[in-house]
Design a protein around this motif. Structure first.
Motif, mmCIF file in Angstrom:
data_model
loop_
_atom_site.group_PDB
_atom_site.id
_atom_site.type_symbol
_atom_site.label_atom_id
_atom_site.label_comp_id
_atom_site.label_asym_id
_atom_site.label_seq_id
_atom_site.Cartn_x
_atom_site.Cartn_y
_atom_site.Cartn_z
ATOM 1 N N SER A 167 0.844 -1.204 0.000
ATOM 2 C CA SER A 167 0.000 0.000 0.000
ATOM 3 C C SER A 167 0.878 1.252 0.000
ATOM 4 C CB SER A 167 -0.967 -0.001 1.183
ATOM 5 O OG SER A 167 -0.294 0.154 2.408
ATOM 6 N N VAL A 168 1.974 1.211 0.734
ATOM 7 C CA VAL A 168 2.892 2.350 0.759
ATOM 8 C C VAL A 168 3.502 2.565 -0.629
ATOM 9 C CG1 VAL A 168 5.072 3.208 1.722
ATOM 10 C CG2 VAL A 168 3.352 2.183 3.232
ATOM 11 N N ARG A 169 3.850 1.486 -1.307
ATOM 12 C CA ARG A 169 4.393 1.605 -2.672
ATOM 13 C C ARG A 169 3.378 2.279 -3.602
ATOM 14 N NH1 ARG A 169 6.563 -3.363 -1.462
ATOM 15 N NH2 ARG A 169 4.927 -4.520 -2.523
ATOM 16 N N MET A 170 2.108 1.925 -3.453
ATOM 17 C CA MET A 170 1.070 2.535 -4.280
ATOM 18 C C MET A 170 0.970 4.035 -3.984
ATOM 19 S SD MET A 170 -2.584 3.432 -4.268
ATOM 20 C CE MET A 170 -2.989 2.746 -2.708
ATOM 21 N N VAL A 171 1.041 4.408 -2.714
ATOM 22 C CA VAL A 171 0.977 5.823 -2.342
ATOM 23 C C VAL A 171 2.194 6.560 -2.914
ATOM 24 C CG1 VAL A 171 0.967 7.469 -0.422
ATOM 25 C CG2 VAL A 171 -0.404 5.373 -0.274
ATOM 26 N N LYS A 172 3.363 5.939 -2.843
ATOM 27 C CA LYS A 172 4.573 6.559 -3.400
ATOM 28 C C LYS A 172 4.465 6.710 -4.923
ATOM 29 C CE LYS A 172 7.726 5.324 0.252
ATOM 30 N NZ LYS A 172 8.800 6.259 0.518
ATOM 31 N N GLU A 173 3.814 5.779 -5.565
ATOM 32 C CA GLU A 173 3.587 5.888 -7.011
ATOM 33 C C GLU A 173 2.715 7.107 -7.322
ATOM 34 O OE1 GLU A 173 1.377 3.435 -10.603
ATOM 35 O OE2 GLU A 173 2.102 2.296 -8.867
ATOM 36 N N ILE A 174 1.692 7.319 -6.512
ATOM 37 C CA ILE A 174 0.834 8.497 -6.680
ATOM 38 C C ILE A 174 1.659 9.767 -6.474
ATOM 39 C CG2 ILE A 174 -1.099 9.791 -5.666
ATOM 40 C CD1 ILE A 174 -2.414 7.005 -5.136
ATOM 41 N N GLU A 175 2.498 9.749 -5.450
ATOM 42 C CA GLU A 175 3.363 10.908 -5.189
ATOM 43 C C GLU A 175 4.221 11.244 -6.410
ATOM 44 O OE1 GLU A 175 4.899 11.627 -0.715
ATOM 45 O OE2 GLU A 175 5.830 9.935 -1.755
ATOM 46 N N GLN A 176 4.862 10.238 -6.946
ATOM 47 C CA GLN A 176 5.767 10.457 -8.083
ATOM 48 C C GLN A 176 5.011 10.909 -9.328
ATOM 49 O OE1 GLN A 176 7.866 6.748 -8.328
ATOM 50 N NE2 GLN A 176 9.248 7.259 -6.650
ATOM 51 N N ARG A 177 3.914 10.248 -9.608
ATOM 52 C CA ARG A 177 3.168 10.562 -10.830
ATOM 53 C C ARG A 177 2.633 11.990 -10.825
ATOM 54 N NH1 ARG A 177 -1.601 6.858 -13.279
ATOM 55 N NH2 ARG A 177 0.150 5.420 -13.481
ATOM 56 N N PHE A 178 2.174 12.451 -9.658
ATOM 57 C CA PHE A 178 1.519 13.760 -9.596
ATOM 58 C C PHE A 178 2.366 14.827 -8.902
ATOM 59 C CE2 PHE A 178 -1.769 10.480 -9.822
ATOM 60 C CZ PHE A 178 -2.275 10.796 -11.072
ATOM 61 N N ARG A 179 3.600 14.467 -8.576
ATOM 62 C CA ARG A 179 4.537 15.413 -7.943
ATOM 63 C C ARG A 179 3.922 16.056 -6.702
ATOM 64 N NH1 ARG A 179 5.424 16.031 -13.520
ATOM 65 N NH2 ARG A 179 7.561 15.520 -14.126
ATOM 66 N N VAL A 180 3.489 15.212 -5.786
ATOM 67 C CA VAL A 180 2.914 15.658 -4.520
ATOM 68 C C VAL A 180 3.654 14.970 -3.376
ATOM 69 C CG1 VAL A 180 0.624 16.135 -5.472
ATOM 70 C CG2 VAL A 180 1.114 13.862 -4.553
ATOM 71 N N ASN A 181 3.394 15.441 -2.167
ATOM 72 C CA ASN A 181 3.962 14.825 -0.973
ATOM 73 C C ASN A 181 2.801 14.314 -0.124
ATOM 74 O OD1 ASN A 181 5.131 14.163 1.483
ATOM 75 N ND2 ASN A 181 6.525 15.910 1.469
ATOM 76 N N MET A 182 2.820 13.020 0.178
ATOM 77 C CA MET A 182 1.755 12.429 0.994
ATOM 78 C C MET A 182 2.287 11.869 2.307
ATOM 79 S SD MET A 182 -0.700 10.794 -1.891
ATOM 80 C CE MET A 182 -2.230 11.244 -1.100
ATOM 81 N N PHE A 183 3.543 12.171 2.626
ATOM 82 C CA PHE A 183 4.144 11.648 3.852
ATOM 83 C C PHE A 183 4.648 12.757 4.775
ATOM 84 C CE2 PHE A 183 4.296 8.085 0.933
ATOM 85 C CZ PHE A 183 3.914 7.025 1.740
ATOM 86 N N ASP A 184 4.221 13.988 4.563
ATOM 87 C CA ASP A 184 4.653 15.107 5.391
ATOM 88 C C ASP A 184 3.790 15.159 6.646
ATOM 89 O OD1 ASP A 184 5.441 17.452 6.569
ATOM 90 O OD2 ASP A 184 4.858 18.749 4.904
ATOM 91 N N ARG A 185 4.329 14.664 7.753
ATOM 92 C CA ARG A 185 3.576 14.635 9.008
ATOM 93 C C ARG A 185 3.711 15.945 9.790
ATOM 94 N NH1 ARG A 185 0.163 10.808 7.779
ATOM 95 N NH2 ARG A 185 1.099 8.792 7.470
#
Length: 175
Positions: free
Chosen positions: A89-107
């Motif tokens: 699931s984390v790999r999928m989220v990282k794929e979304i991050e890369q594809r759309f140039r976003v950050n989804m792990f900034d806590r």
């Protein structure tokens, strides 16, 4: 009072998942554009359809809320989600991050509902936001630390005074 999407999101949560289903929330550093969200949707559907733990299918759910919060849920009443399936699931989220140039792990970025919009505030600016009246005890905070379906439904969108923020920032406690 007019009902908004922020009032109706619970209708999208599957009723047939146990209350103790595990939940992971990933907050995007910006709202995804509609075209991006439409590309994320099939990625999530594909992930859930093929999610396995030790070869057994996981009863999973994934959805994008408010264009900014990716929620993944696993009902472990039949199949326990192990480390490898969580990693997938984390790999999928990282794929979304890369594809759309976003950050989804900034806590260190906090999300609040302000004037009907999701607003992001770096944690180091929270005191300033409180002092200037941008954030009050009643401001809705997105508590992405929830871990179960029940907590997601009841403790995800809460007044700041009812979150962990109140213990760290005394001006957020209600008088």
């Amino acid at each position: 009072m007019e009902q908004t999407i922020f009032d109706t999101w619970r209708e999208l949560v599957p009723a047939d998942f146990a209350d103790n289903s595990r939940v992971w929330i990933y907050q995007c550093n910006r709202m995804l554009m509609m075209s991006e969200a439409l590309q994320v949707e099939p990625m999530l559907e594909d992930f859930v359809a093929n999610w396995k733990s030790h070869g057994a299918p996981v009863k999973g759910y994934a959805n994008l809320f408010f264009g900014q919060f990716l929620v993944i849920m696993a009902d472990e009443s039949a199949t326990t989600v192990g480390g490898c399936s969580t990693d997938s699931s984390v790999r999928m989220v990282k794929e979304i991050e890369q594809r759309f140039r976003v950050n989804m792990f900034d806590r260190l970025s906090l999300a609040f509902l302000v004037k009907g919009k999701v607003e992001m505030l770096p944690v180091h600016q929270l005191q300033y936001g409180i002092e200037k009246g941008f954030i009050s005890p009643d401001t809705i905070y997105f508590n992405n630390l929830v871990q179960t379906k029940a907590d997601w439904l009841n403790k995800w969108m809460v007044p700041a005074a009812q979150s962990w923020l109140a213990s760290r920032y005394k001006p957020l406690t209600t008088v």
